[in-house]
Every structure is written in structure tokens, then in C-alpha cells.
Design a protein around this motif. Structure first.
Motif, short mmCIF file in Angstrom:
data_model
loop_
_atom_site.label_atom_id
_atom_site.label_comp_id
_atom_site.label_asym_id
_atom_site.label_seq_id
_atom_site.Cartn_x
_atom_site.Cartn_y
_atom_site.Cartn_z
N THR A 344 0.85 -1.19 0.00
CA THR A 344 0.00 0.00 0.00
C THR A 344 0.88 1.24 0.00
N VAL A 345 0.56 2.18 -0.86
CA VAL A 345 1.33 3.42 -0.98
C VAL A 345 0.39 4.60 -0.77
N GLY A 346 0.56 5.28 0.36
CA GLY A 346 -0.25 6.46 0.64
C GLY A 346 -1.68 6.17 1.04
N LEU A 347 -1.96 4.95 1.51
CA LEU A 347 -3.33 4.59 1.89
C LEU A 347 -3.54 4.81 3.39
N VAL A 366 -9.92 -13.88 7.15
CA VAL A 366 -8.80 -13.08 6.63
C VAL A 366 -7.86 -12.73 7.77
N GLU A 367 -6.57 -12.89 7.52
CA GLU A 367 -5.55 -12.43 8.45
C GLU A 367 -4.64 -11.46 7.70
N MET A 368 -4.51 -10.23 8.22
CA MET A 368 -3.67 -9.22 7.60
C MET A 368 -2.62 -8.77 8.61
N LEU A 369 -1.36 -9.05 8.32
CA LEU A 369 -0.25 -8.72 9.21
C LEU A 369 0.71 -7.78 8.49
N THR A 370 1.02 -6.65 9.11
CA THR A 370 1.95 -5.71 8.49
C THR A 370 3.37 -6.24 8.58
N GLY A 376 5.74 5.95 4.25
CA GLY A 376 4.39 5.95 3.71
C GLY A 376 4.02 4.74 2.89
N THR A 377 4.92 3.76 2.82
CA THR A 377 4.66 2.53 2.07
C THR A 377 4.68 1.35 3.03
N SER A 378 3.68 0.49 2.94
CA SER A 378 3.60 -0.69 3.79
C SER A 378 3.41 -1.93 2.93
N VAL A 379 3.94 -3.04 3.42
CA VAL A 379 3.66 -4.34 2.80
C VAL A 379 2.96 -5.20 3.83
N ILE A 380 1.80 -5.70 3.46
CA ILE A 380 0.96 -6.47 4.36
C ILE A 380 0.90 -7.91 3.88
N SER A 381 1.20 -8.84 4.78
CA SER A 381 1.10 -10.26 4.47
C SER A 381 -0.33 -10.70 4.74
N VAL A 382 -0.96 -11.25 3.72
CA VAL A 382 -2.38 -11.60 3.81
C VAL A 382 -2.54 -13.11 3.68
N THR A 383 -3.21 -13.70 4.66
CA THR A 383 -3.57 -15.11 4.60
C THR A 383 -5.07 -15.19 4.35
N TRP A 384 -5.41 -15.86 3.25
CA TRP A 384 -6.80 -15.85 2.77
C TRP A 384 -6.95 -16.98 1.76
N PRO A 385 -8.02 -17.77 1.82
CA PRO A 385 -8.13 -18.96 0.97
C PRO A 385 -8.65 -18.71 -0.44
N GLY A 386 -8.87 -17.46 -0.82
CA GLY A 386 -9.45 -17.18 -2.13
C GLY A 386 -8.44 -17.12 -3.25
N GLN A 387 -8.90 -16.66 -4.41
CA GLN A 387 -8.07 -16.57 -5.60
C GLN A 387 -7.65 -15.12 -5.85
N MET A 388 -6.40 -14.94 -6.27
CA MET A 388 -5.89 -13.60 -6.55
C MET A 388 -6.72 -12.89 -7.61
N SER A 389 -7.13 -13.63 -8.64
CA SER A 389 -7.89 -13.01 -9.73
C SER A 389 -9.22 -12.44 -9.23
N ASP A 390 -9.86 -13.15 -8.28
CA ASP A 390 -11.12 -12.65 -7.73
C ASP A 390 -10.91 -11.33 -6.98
N LEU A 391 -9.83 -11.28 -6.19
CA LEU A 391 -9.54 -10.06 -5.44
C LEU A 391 -9.21 -8.91 -6.39
N PHE A 392 -8.39 -9.19 -7.39
CA PHE A 392 -7.98 -8.16 -8.34
C PHE A 392 -9.20 -7.57 -9.06
N ASN A 393 -10.09 -8.44 -9.52
CA ASN A 393 -11.28 -7.97 -10.23
C ASN A 393 -12.21 -7.20 -9.30
N ARG A 394 -12.33 -7.68 -8.07
CA ARG A 394 -13.23 -7.01 -7.12
C ARG A 394 -12.71 -5.62 -6.75
N LEU A 395 -11.40 -5.49 -6.60
CA LEU A 395 -10.83 -4.18 -6.28
C LEU A 395 -11.01 -3.21 -7.45
#
Length: 418
Positions: A344-347, A366-370, A376-395
């Protein structure tokens, strides 16, 4: 003749293998997802030179934060910005000022800066600003112990922590040599392979560095210098609560131990967990009661304190097509055991909460760990059983004002405010 040809071919083959090995070694280290990072800035300042220096610093710090997308992290953060500002030239491949004018008595500058991330990462690695988190991280212990207002001399509670660490095995202990305990390295409770001598000079291991932000920062810096990734810090207060209490014609002494300990990341100073508890023990001998109370309260605390390193299966995250091996919170946050990494950049926190809700809405917990944050830039490790394509399209379907979504194969994504 044939033998000579065979020898020549063998020499060529070995030479090629050697060159490949040297090339691989030369390319070792963090590799950016994209070599060049282009940044556009509209800034104001007293003069153009000052504004351009500010823009270069911002661009380099933003590029440096991209390191979190690799297997590496930053250390000695207090030194990184001064270093980049003094040595910016080799890392900036292009700089173009599109506008420079005076507005309201200030210099207004619009500039594009391109950073060579590959060259920057390689240099930071050479200068030891980067490190790779360990599967079994090195841990240190800072703990003050007082009995009836007087510091104890045998450090019973701290010694019990070390014994528990050795017994559990999820972390490695950094074993110090100091004036108070000159024979500590001969302690039979510590495996020889785990001993690593070091002299802590800024903060005593028998003090509580969490009392002030300055001492905590000093403890972090000293821990980093000794390649410590996490440390326990806090204090144990012991006091006599009953003396000479008669029980079945015998007199007992009772001692209460109250202890608060924090598990702290050395690179960021982030507190991963805090545990406070108390225990009362009694014995005919007052000193024996004190030692029993100190050891017992530590035994009570340690499972929760070190739960970050417990490898547990996560059935709530498991799906039929995506079986999951047991992992620890440390594995998922710091290593490569999470399902995806979200940069995330500037969020702000509101946007991140919306992302979490989107993930949950797509199915599964969902588990989100920084993993880390910088400039101003963060990388978050996300544990989630879904598909990347679904998340990308939904966003992409979700309306975020001025938000750019970029997919970084195989399991990365950048959310950036335009």
C-alpha cells in the motif's frame, strides 16, 4: 588427439559452470519486481535546489520501501535517510524538471524522478542495511528484577526465561558475556550450538528498556547491531506478602511476583505481544519462596509470550483445493508463508479496512499482518483462501478515489494513491 579434444571440452564446460556460478553469486540479493520506479512530484520550497533535494529523498525512500516485496527487510532505519540524501546520485537514472516558478514568495517545482531500484537494492545490501528474517530468529532478553524494592543478584526470572526458550526451540537465544555473570557461557542449560557471545553496552540486560521511548530505541539499535530480530523486555516486581504464617505448626513465607513482558521487533520497535501476570508462592525459607514465585510466573507467561512462533494448523483458512501446512504468525508475517503480499502506498486505515472487508466478502477468514512500513509505504502479508484473480477484479470494481491497483506476479499486489 581425441584425449586433448575431450580435455578441451571438459575445460570449456567447467569454465562455463564457473562463470554461471559467479554470475549467480553476483546477482544474489534482493531483486525488485521492476527495475525502474518513476515518481512525479509537485513541491514547494525556498529555492529549486532545496525542493529537488526533497524530491530525490522522497523518491529514494519510496523506492527503498519496495524492498519489503522481496525476502528482505530494513535495519538501522535511522541511518538510511541521511545515507540516501548524501549518496543519491548513483541511484537516480533520470530527473526532469517540467516546471519551476515562484508563487506567493515560494519556489514551485514540478519534477519527474526515476530511481534504479536494482542498483539501489544492491547498494543497500552491500552496506548491510538489509537482512533476511530467519526461520528461527535470534532473541534477546532485557528484564529488571526487584525484590522488596531492591534489585536481585541472581536473576532467577530471567534465567527461567532462557531455560524455557531452550526447551521450546522456536527461537535462538543470544547469549551474552558480561561482568556480572562472567561464567554464563559455561551454563549447561544452553546447547553449545546456540551460544553466541556478545557484550551489550548501551542497555544492561538487567534493566527494563520499555520505561522510556529513548531507552527502547537504544535497545532496538543495540539488538540490531548484534543481529537480534526480536527481544523480550520488561520487569518483574517481587514482594513479601506474608511472613511467618503458621500452617500446621510450621511457619511459611509468601512472596508475590508480578511481571510484565513485551515481545518487540528490533527493526521497527513494534510490540508483537504483551503479557502481564502474577503468581504467589510460599516456602519455609523466604529466599526459596522468592525464587519459586519468579520461576512460576515466567512458566505461566511464556506460552503466550512466544505464541508468535508456534506452528499451528489453521483450519479456518483451509479449503479443499488449497491444503495448508502448520505455520506460525512469524512465518506468515515475515517469511513467505502468507497467501499474498499487499503493498500500500499512501493509503489510510479506512481503505485498508475496506480491503479486508472485500477479502472476507469473497469467502473465508482473513488475516492481515503488516510485514513492515517505511516512508508511507507498507507491505501487508495476507492469509486468505481465495483466488488472486477474484480479489484483483473485485478491487477494480470497487470505487476508490484515485486508487491504482497493480498485479505483481505471482502473489503480489500494489494499491497506490494516484
Amino acid at each position: 588427439m581425441i584425449s586433448r579434444i575431450k580435455f578441451l571440452l571438459l575445460a570449456i564446460f567447467c569454465g562455463g559452470m564457473l562463470l554461471t556460478a559467479v554470475s549467480a553469486q553476483a546477482q544474489s540479493g534482493p531483486v525488485p519486481s521492476e527495475r525502474y520506479l518513476r515518481q512525479h512530484y509537485v513541491l514547494t520550497g525556498p529555492d529549486e535546489a532545496t525542493v529537488l533535494m526533497d524530491a530525490r529523498s522522497r523518491a529514494l525512500r519510496s523506492a527503498t520501501a519496495r524492498i519489503f516485496f522481496t525476502d528482505y527487510l530494513l535495519r538501522a532505519r535511522n541511518l538510511i535517510t541521511p545515507y540516501l540524501e548524501q549518496n543519491y546520485a548513483p541511484f537516480i537514472s533520470h530527473e526532469r524538471v517540467s516546471k519551476s516558478e515562484i508563487q506567493g514568495g515560494k519556489r514551485y517545482v514540478e519534477v519527474d524522478i526515476t530511481v534504479d531500484c536494482e542498483k539501489l537494492f544492491r547498494d543497500l545490501d552491500e552496506k548491510k542495511f538489509l537482512y533476511r528474517p530467519a526461520i528461527r530468529p535470534v532473541l534477546y532478553v532485557y528484564m529488571a528484577e526487584n525484590f522488596n524494592g531492591v534489585p536481585v543478584s541472581d536473576f532467577t526470572g530471567r534465567q527461567r526465561i532462557l531455560e524455557e526458550i531452550n526447551k521450546r526451540g522456536e527461537v535462538r537465544y543470544l547469549w551474552e558475556e558480561d561482568a556480572k555473570r562472567p561464567t554464563r557461557n559455561n551454563d549447561v542449560t544452553v546447547p553449545v550450538t546456540e551460544k553466541k557471545e556478545v557484550v551489550m553496552t548501551d542497555i544492561s540486560p538487567y534493566e527494563d528498556p520499555t520505561l522510556t521511548s529513548a531507552t527502547l530505541l537504544a535497545a532496538c539499535r543495540e539488538a540490531e547491531r548484534n543481529e537480534v530480530e526480536v527481544f523480550l523486555a520488561g520487569a518483574m516486581i517481587l514482594k513479601t506478602v506474608r511472613e511467618n504464617k503458621e500452617v500446621y505448626f510450621d511457619k511459611f513465607q509468601a512472596v508475590e511476583a508480578k511481571c510484565t513482558l513485551q515481545l518487540v521487533r528490533a527493526d521497527t520497535g513494534e510490540v508483537l505481544s504483551t503479557v502481564s501476570t502474577a503468581f504467589t508462592a510460599q516456602d519455609r525459607d523466604l529466599d526459596a519462596a522468592r525464587k519459586l514465585a519468579a520461576r512460576s510466573v515466567i512458566e505461566k507467561m511464556m506460552p503466550e509470550l512466544l505464541s508468535t512462533f508456534d506452528k499451528k494448523s489453521m483450519p479456518t483458512f483451509t479449503t479443499v483445493d488449497k491444503p495448508r501446512k502448520p505455520t506460525s504468525k512469524w512465518d506468515r508475517m515475515m517469511l513467505r508463508e502468507a497467501d499474498l503480499r499487499l503493498m500500500t502506498v499512501g493509503l489510510n486505515s479506512d481503505v485498508l479496512e475496506t480491503v479486508r472487508q472485500i477479502l472476507a466478502g469473497l469467502g473465508g477468514n482473513v488475516e492481515m499482518l503488516t510485514r513492515s512500513s517505511f516512508a508511507g509505504t507498507s507491505v501487508i502479508s495476507v492469509t486468505w483462501p481465495g483466488q488472486m484473480s477474484d480479489l484483483f477484479n473485485r478491487l477494480h470494481q470497487t470505487v476508490f478515489p484515485g486508487l491504482n491497483v497493480i498485479f505483481i506476479p505471482p502473489n503480489g499486489m500494489i494499491l497506490q494513491v494516484i
